[in-house]
Design a protein around this motif. Structure first.
Motif, mmCIF file in Angstrom:
data_model
loop_
_atom_site.group_PDB
_atom_site.id
_atom_site.type_symbol
_atom_site.label_atom_id
_atom_site.label_comp_id
_atom_site.label_asym_id
_atom_site.label_seq_id
_atom_site.Cartn_x
_atom_site.Cartn_y
_atom_site.Cartn_z
ATOM 1 N N ARG A 226 0.834 -1.206 0.000
ATOM 2 C CA ARG A 226 0.000 0.000 0.000
ATOM 3 C C ARG A 226 0.865 1.251 0.000
ATOM 4 O O ARG A 226 0.614 2.192 -0.760
ATOM 5 C CB ARG A 226 -0.912 -0.012 1.226
ATOM 6 C CG ARG A 226 -1.664 1.299 1.461
ATOM 7 C CD ARG A 226 -2.622 1.182 2.633
ATOM 8 N NE ARG A 226 -3.200 2.472 2.963
ATOM 9 C CZ ARG A 226 -2.720 3.280 3.916
ATOM 10 N NH1 ARG A 226 -1.652 2.933 4.609
ATOM 11 N NH2 ARG A 226 -3.314 4.424 4.180
ATOM 12 N N GLU A 227 1.914 1.260 0.844
ATOM 13 C CA GLU A 227 2.798 2.419 0.897
ATOM 14 C C GLU A 227 3.507 2.632 -0.437
ATOM 15 O O GLU A 227 3.692 3.775 -0.884
ATOM 16 C CB GLU A 227 3.814 2.217 2.019
ATOM 17 C CG GLU A 227 3.186 2.212 3.416
ATOM 18 C CD GLU A 227 4.157 1.750 4.485
ATOM 19 O OE1 GLU A 227 5.333 1.485 4.132
ATOM 20 O OE2 GLU A 227 3.743 1.643 5.656
ATOM 21 N N HIS A 228 3.871 1.539 -1.082
ATOM 22 C CA HIS A 228 4.543 1.619 -2.378
ATOM 23 C C HIS A 228 3.652 2.300 -3.412
ATOM 24 O O HIS A 228 4.087 3.179 -4.162
ATOM 25 C CB HIS A 228 4.930 0.214 -2.835
ATOM 26 C CG HIS A 228 5.439 0.149 -4.248
ATOM 27 N ND1 HIS A 228 6.648 0.689 -4.638
ATOM 28 C CD2 HIS A 228 4.886 -0.388 -5.377
ATOM 29 C CE1 HIS A 228 6.826 0.484 -5.932
ATOM 30 N NE2 HIS A 228 5.779 -0.167 -6.408
ATOM 31 N N ALA B 177 5.821 -4.074 -7.072
ATOM 32 C CA ALA B 177 6.928 -3.719 -6.190
ATOM 33 C C ALA B 177 8.063 -4.722 -6.282
ATOM 34 O O ALA B 177 7.845 -5.934 -6.343
ATOM 35 C CB ALA B 177 6.431 -3.631 -4.752
ATOM 36 N N ALA B 178 9.276 -4.221 -6.265
ATOM 37 C CA ALA B 178 10.451 -5.088 -6.294
ATOM 38 C C ALA B 178 10.689 -5.694 -4.917
ATOM 39 O O ALA B 178 10.279 -5.141 -3.893
ATOM 40 C CB ALA B 178 11.675 -4.279 -6.733
ATOM 41 N N SER C 191 13.432 -5.866 -3.242
ATOM 42 C CA SER C 191 14.241 -4.977 -2.408
ATOM 43 C C SER C 191 13.423 -3.819 -1.854
ATOM 44 O O SER C 191 13.648 -3.368 -0.720
ATOM 45 C CB SER C 191 15.424 -4.443 -3.218
ATOM 46 O OG SER C 191 14.971 -3.743 -4.375
ATOM 47 N N THR C 192 12.458 -3.329 -2.635
ATOM 48 C CA THR C 192 11.608 -2.227 -2.185
ATOM 49 C C THR C 192 10.765 -2.655 -0.991
ATOM 50 O O THR C 192 10.645 -1.930 0.008
ATOM 51 C CB THR C 192 10.690 -1.754 -3.326
ATOM 52 O OG1 THR C 192 11.486 -1.288 -4.416
ATOM 53 C CG2 THR C 192 9.759 -0.640 -2.858
ATOM 54 N N LEU C 193 10.198 -3.830 -1.080
ATOM 55 C CA LEU C 193 9.366 -4.345 0.007
ATOM 56 C C LEU C 193 10.206 -4.622 1.250
ATOM 57 O O LEU C 193 9.802 -4.282 2.370
ATOM 58 C CB LEU C 193 8.649 -5.619 -0.443
ATOM 59 C CG LEU C 193 7.632 -5.461 -1.582
ATOM 60 C CD1 LEU C 193 7.178 -6.834 -2.080
ATOM 61 C CD2 LEU C 193 6.423 -4.647 -1.123
ATOM 62 N N ARG C 194 11.365 -5.249 1.059
ATOM 63 C CA ARG C 194 12.222 -5.577 2.204
ATOM 64 C C ARG C 194 12.662 -4.312 2.937
ATOM 65 O O ARG C 194 12.664 -4.260 4.170
ATOM 66 C CB ARG C 194 13.431 -6.372 1.733
ATOM 67 C CG ARG C 194 14.346 -6.820 2.882
ATOM 68 C CD ARG C 194 15.399 -7.799 2.399
ATOM 69 N NE ARG C 194 16.312 -7.173 1.468
ATOM 70 C CZ ARG C 194 17.388 -6.463 1.823
ATOM 71 N NH1 ARG C 194 17.672 -6.266 3.108
ATOM 72 N NH2 ARG C 194 18.188 -5.940 0.899
ATOM 73 N N GLU D 260 7.890 -8.276 -13.233
ATOM 74 C CA GLU D 260 8.425 -7.016 -12.717
ATOM 75 C C GLU D 260 8.630 -7.010 -11.209
ATOM 76 O O GLU D 260 9.139 -6.027 -10.657
ATOM 77 C CB GLU D 260 7.503 -5.855 -13.091
ATOM 78 C CG GLU D 260 7.317 -5.633 -14.585
ATOM 79 C CD GLU D 260 6.245 -6.555 -15.162
ATOM 80 O OE1 GLU D 260 5.625 -7.305 -14.367
ATOM 81 O OE2 GLU D 260 6.043 -6.529 -16.383
ATOM 82 N N GLY D 261 8.202 -8.053 -10.519
ATOM 83 C CA GLY D 261 8.335 -8.089 -9.069
ATOM 84 C C GLY D 261 7.179 -8.818 -8.417
ATOM 85 O O GLY D 261 6.842 -9.944 -8.806
ATOM 86 N N TYR D 262 6.539 -8.140 -7.463
ATOM 87 C CA TYR D 262 5.433 -8.743 -6.725
ATOM 88 C C TYR D 262 4.243 -7.781 -6.699
ATOM 89 O O TYR D 262 4.408 -6.565 -6.705
ATOM 90 C CB TYR D 262 5.853 -9.062 -5.282
ATOM 91 C CG TYR D 262 6.941 -10.099 -5.175
ATOM 92 C CD1 TYR D 262 6.629 -11.439 -4.978
ATOM 93 C CD2 TYR D 262 8.276 -9.732 -5.280
ATOM 94 C CE1 TYR D 262 7.625 -12.394 -4.877
ATOM 95 C CE2 TYR D 262 9.287 -10.688 -5.184
ATOM 96 C CZ TYR D 262 8.951 -12.013 -4.989
ATOM 97 O OH TYR D 262 9.935 -12.964 -4.900
#
Length: 306
Positions: A43-45, A55-56, A58-61, A89-91
């Motif tokens: 959600r923040e992303h 989202a990638a 690394s972005t989530l982590r 592209e990610g998740y």
């Protein structure tokens, strides 16, 4: 595919895949604060990047604040399938994941808000005493000084933040209208399973007998019970009549609407049940015939004199 059923035809017909997920196992995946934080990180992303792609890792982590990528991957994998899916592209969140976030934001499971009671600019049609609204932990209720029930509906706690009870009544009326419209069309407004609306006779302390609009979802057990006049609320001619009189249904307290509170009922047939409703809206006399499936099969509604 494990535990799945797939149907297809060779003539180009649509294929369907149905996979059953054990509810206990699905919700068990949420029984960890890190995993809930991962869902919130999505959600923040998207709040920070409205048009962003998935989202990638690394972005989530980074958003969750876990340095150990192996530990983070473990928790992310527990969410995959039901709440999160991997793409090139990610998740990204699945529909179920999005609904969990919606419920968190709305405060459906965690919000605790209490307001009122507050007197409304309205009175009970049964006894004439003032109507009072109160809100408690997701439920809006309107009664009078003699405790006659006038209105009752669920409203997410987040909606009560900074809102007046009058505003909550207005919102609840909108939500209730949407719900009854779906149910009248045969769809449960809670889980979207098929429902069969009907009318039924009940005993009444005031009149000795009454007829009610009724529906029950066999899937989620949600129930609807209201005066039979509710079947007229979404009829286009009735909506137009109220609009012509400067009283749009969506802007009125339900317990003040004639079709809800002042409808005379005559039983035309008992098996199957068929009734005639007679009501005066403003200065216009309306008559309607309703069958057992809660459908208006005949309506006599002269144009408004206004």
């Amino acid at each position: 595919m494990d535990d799945a059923e797939t149907t297809a035809s060779g003539d180009g017909a649509e294929s369907h895949a149905v996979e059953d997920v054990d509810p206990a196992a699905a919700f068990a995946a949420l029984g960890n604060s890190t995993r809930v934080e991962i869902l919130q990180a999505f959600r923040e992303h998207h709040l920070a990047n409205p048009t962003a792609s998935p989202a990638a890792f690394s972005t989530l982590r980074k958003a969750v604040g876990i340095r150990d990528s192996g530990q983070f991957r473990y928790h992310l994998e527990q969410l995959r399938g039901t709440f999160v899916e991997k793409c090139d592209e990610g998740y990204r969140l699945t529909y179920a994941g999005s609904k969990v976030i919606d419920a968190i934001i709305a405060g459906t499971y965690t919000g605790r808000t209490r307001l009122g009671p507050v007197a409304l600019d309205s009175s009970c049609s049964r006894c004439g005493t003032a109507a009072h609204a109160s809100y408690r932990d997701g439920v809006l209720e309107v009664t009078c000084e003699n405790d006659h029930p006038l209105f009752y509906w669920s409203v997410p706690p987040n909606a009560a933040v900074g809102a007046s009870l009058e505003e909550l009544v207005e919102l609840a009326t909108t939500l209730a209208l949407q719900s009854y419209e779906l149910v009248a069309d045969g769809t449960c407004s809670e889980c979207y399973s098929a429902v069969e609306p009907t009318i039924r006779t009940v005993d009444s302390e005031d009149t000795g007998g009454s007829v009610r609009f009724s529906a029950r979802c066999r899937a989620c057990a949600a129930t609807w019970d209201a005066p039979v006049g509710f079947v007229l609320l979404d009829h286009p001619e009735i909506e137009l009549l109220y609009h012509q009189q400067g009283r749009p249904i969506s802007g009125q307290y339900w317990w003040e609407l004639e079709v809800v509170d002042r409808t005379e009922i005559a039983v035309l047939e008992e098996d199957p049940l068929r009734v005639r409703l007679s009501v005066t809206i403003g200065d216009t006399a309306v008559r309607a015939t309703v069958d057992e499936s809660a459908r208006v099969v005949d309506l006599d509604c002269p144009p408004s004199a206004d």
